[in-house]
Design an enzyme around this catalytic site. Structure first.
Site, PDB file in Angstrom:
ATOM      1  N   GLY A 153     -20.793  30.957  22.404  1.00 25.46           N
ATOM      2  CA  GLY A 153     -21.940  30.147  22.825  1.00 25.46           C
ATOM      3  C   GLY A 153     -21.950  30.061  24.350  1.00 25.46           C
ATOM      4  O   GLY A 153     -22.980  30.266  25.003  1.00 25.46           O
ATOM      5  N   HIS A 154     -20.768  29.799  24.924  1.00 23.91           N
ATOM      6  CA  HIS A 154     -20.669  29.716  26.390  1.00 23.91           C
ATOM      7  C   HIS A 154     -20.890  31.083  27.038  1.00 23.91           C
ATOM      8  O   HIS A 154     -21.577  31.185  28.053  1.00 23.91           O
ATOM      9  CB  HIS A 154     -19.281  29.222  26.823  1.00 23.91           C
ATOM     10  N   LYS A 203     -27.994  24.238  21.238  1.00 24.24           N
ATOM     11  CA  LYS A 203     -27.254  23.616  20.130  1.00 24.24           C
ATOM     12  C   LYS A 203     -27.195  22.114  20.390  1.00 24.24           C
ATOM     13  O   LYS A 203     -27.331  21.303  19.497  1.00 24.24           O
ATOM     14  CB  LYS A 203     -25.840  24.223  20.066  1.00 24.24           C
ATOM     15  N   ASP A 204     -26.998  21.760  21.665  1.00 26.03           N
ATOM     16  CA  ASP A 204     -27.002  20.343  22.058  1.00 26.03           C
ATOM     17  C   ASP A 204     -28.394  20.007  22.598  1.00 26.03           C
ATOM     18  O   ASP A 204     -28.568  19.737  23.787  1.00 26.03           O
ATOM     19  CB  ASP A 204     -25.921  20.104  23.111  1.00 26.03           C
ATOM     20  N   LEU A 239     -13.780  27.936  25.780  1.00 30.44           N
ATOM     21  CA  LEU A 239     -14.982  28.777  25.796  1.00 30.44           C
ATOM     22  C   LEU A 239     -15.072  29.651  24.545  1.00 30.44           C
ATOM     23  O   LEU A 239     -14.080  30.218  24.095  1.00 30.44           O
ATOM     24  CB  LEU A 239     -14.987  29.660  27.050  1.00 30.44           C
ATOM     25  N   HIS A 240     -16.293  29.744  24.013  1.00 34.63           N
ATOM     26  CA  HIS A 240     -16.558  30.617  22.866  1.00 34.63           C
ATOM     27  C   HIS A 240     -17.831  31.405  23.168  1.00 34.63           C
ATOM     28  O   HIS A 240     -18.381  31.311  24.276  1.00 34.63           O
ATOM     29  CB  HIS A 240     -16.659  29.797  21.582  1.00 34.63           C
ATOM     30  N   ARG A 264     -15.783  22.401  18.407  1.00 38.39           N
ATOM     31  CA  ARG A 264     -15.251  21.539  17.345  1.00 38.39           C
ATOM     32  C   ARG A 264     -14.991  22.298  16.039  1.00 38.39           C
ATOM     33  O   ARG A 264     -14.337  21.762  15.151  1.00 38.39           O
ATOM     34  CB  ARG A 264     -16.220  20.394  17.065  1.00 38.39           C
TER      35      ARG A 264
HETATM   36  O1  PAF Z   1     -21.985  20.507  26.883  1.00 33.27           O
HETATM   37  C1  PAF Z   1     -20.895  20.293  27.446  1.00 33.27           C
HETATM   38  O2  PAF Z   1     -19.931  21.074  27.338  1.00 33.27           O
HETATM   39  C2  PAF Z   1     -20.708  19.042  28.287  1.00 33.27           C
HETATM   40  O3  PAF Z   1     -21.404  17.966  27.726  1.00 33.27           O
HETATM   41  C3  PAF Z   1     -21.093  19.228  29.766  1.00 33.27           C
HETATM   42  C4  PAF Z   1     -22.572  19.514  29.925  1.00 33.27           C
HETATM   43  C5  PAF Z   1     -20.275  20.342  30.373  1.00 33.27           C
HETATM   44  C6  PAF Z   1     -20.786  17.937  30.551  1.00 33.27           C
HETATM   45  O4  PAF Z   1     -19.440  17.605  30.492  1.00 33.27           O
END
Ligand code: PAF
Length: 285
Positions: free
Chosen positions: A36-37, A149-150, A33-34, A187
């Site tokens: 962003g989370h 970001k994703d 966790l960073h 990453r």
């Molecule tokens: O974004 C992520 O960390 C992963 O793709 C997720 C949504 C937790 C699914 O494993």
């Protein structure tokens, strides 16, 4: 904060919360966790009475050549972060708990998941959709927080929710960046000092692209060329793709002429062993 490993325990606790009228916010993660989370967690804690975080490193979304074995794990630190950010329930299931049948049947994904990341990382989004579907089945009715970001992942998940009619609402939250613009990502720990110094070129180039559109550029090809040239001239990054899509449908956009249309410019680039992605939203003037 309660830490649970079994689906049954989590569901019992969630039933209690729902019976007392509490709305559930859910933040699915793979740990490491960073900020962003934690920004997703903080938003859920602010907006919902109960926040659930899951930590599960999903092998299905990594290909054989990818970094599953090196994926950064930090379980004690992650627990501490969750507790400090006022998470109510932390769900840390085993493989068996998530995939009791061994290798599950992979979830179907639509066209959205087949281009860009989907092309560079075949089966990645099927793996993501499979675990997300399983987590949605387990958690049930909830607001689920994802980071922009994703961006393509958010689109794939929204499509999955629509097709499978999960009783969840997806909340897409802004990308968190370091002071020099680098988007936070688990990453980033793979970057050497030199690569770390190079990596902010992605956001710089995306912003130059946004400026070009604001100045009236109508050709996506010119836009992509400008961004690629900046990345190639100003870094040692190995560019994978730069593309422009419609923010709502994820369809590729060739002409930037539709005034008011919301688009996303997306980029993927390798710096040594770290493959980074980023994106920016633009409204065509
Ligand atoms: O974004 C992520 O960390 C992963 O793709 C997720 C949504 C937790 C699914 O494993």
């Amino acid at each position: 904060m309660e830490i649970v490993a079994s689906v049954k325990d989590l569901q019992n606790l969630l039933s209690e919360k729902r019976n007392s009228g509490e709305e559930i916010g859910f933040v699915p993660t793979m740990g490491a966790l960073h900020e962003g989370h934690t920004s997703l967690i903080d938003t859920s804690v602010r907006e919902r009475k109960t926040t659930v975080v899951s930590i599960f490193v999903n092998p299905l979304q990594f290909s054989a050549e990818e970094d599953l074995d090196d994926y950064p794990l930090s379980s004690e630190k992650d627990k501490e972060i969750c507790a400090n950010h006022k998470v109510d329930l932390l769900f840390c299931p085993t493989q068996k708990e998530i995939y009791p049948e061994g290798s599950p049947e992979l979830e179907e994904i639509g066209e959205i998941g087949k281009i860009l990341e989907g092309k560079s990382r075949p089966s990645h989004f099927q793996g993501v959709a499979t675990v997300v579907a399983r987590l949605f089945e387990i958690v049930g009715d909830a607001h689920v927080y994802f980071g922009e970001k994703d961006f393509q992942q958010v689109m794939v998940v929204n499509d999955l929710v629509k097709r499978r009619r999960f009783p969840v609402e997806i909340v897409a939250c802004p990308t968190i960046r370091q002071i020099d613009g680098l988007a936070l990502s688990s990453r980033n720990v793979y970057l050497t000092e030199d690569q770390r110094a190079d990596a902010p070129v992605l956001y710089r180039a995306l912003n130059m692209g946004a400026e070009l559109i604001a100045d009236g550029e109508k050709s996506s090809e010119n836009l992509k060329k400008l961004i690629s040239d900046i990345v190639r001239n100003e870094s040692k990054g190995d560019l994978d793709y730069v593309d422009v899509v419609d923010s709502e449908t994820f369809a590729p956009v060739n002409l930037l002429s539709d005034s008011g249309k919301k688009i996303r410019i997306l980029i993927a680039c390798k710096f040594g062993s770290a493959r980074l992605i980023d994106n920016i939203g633009v409204v065509i003037p």
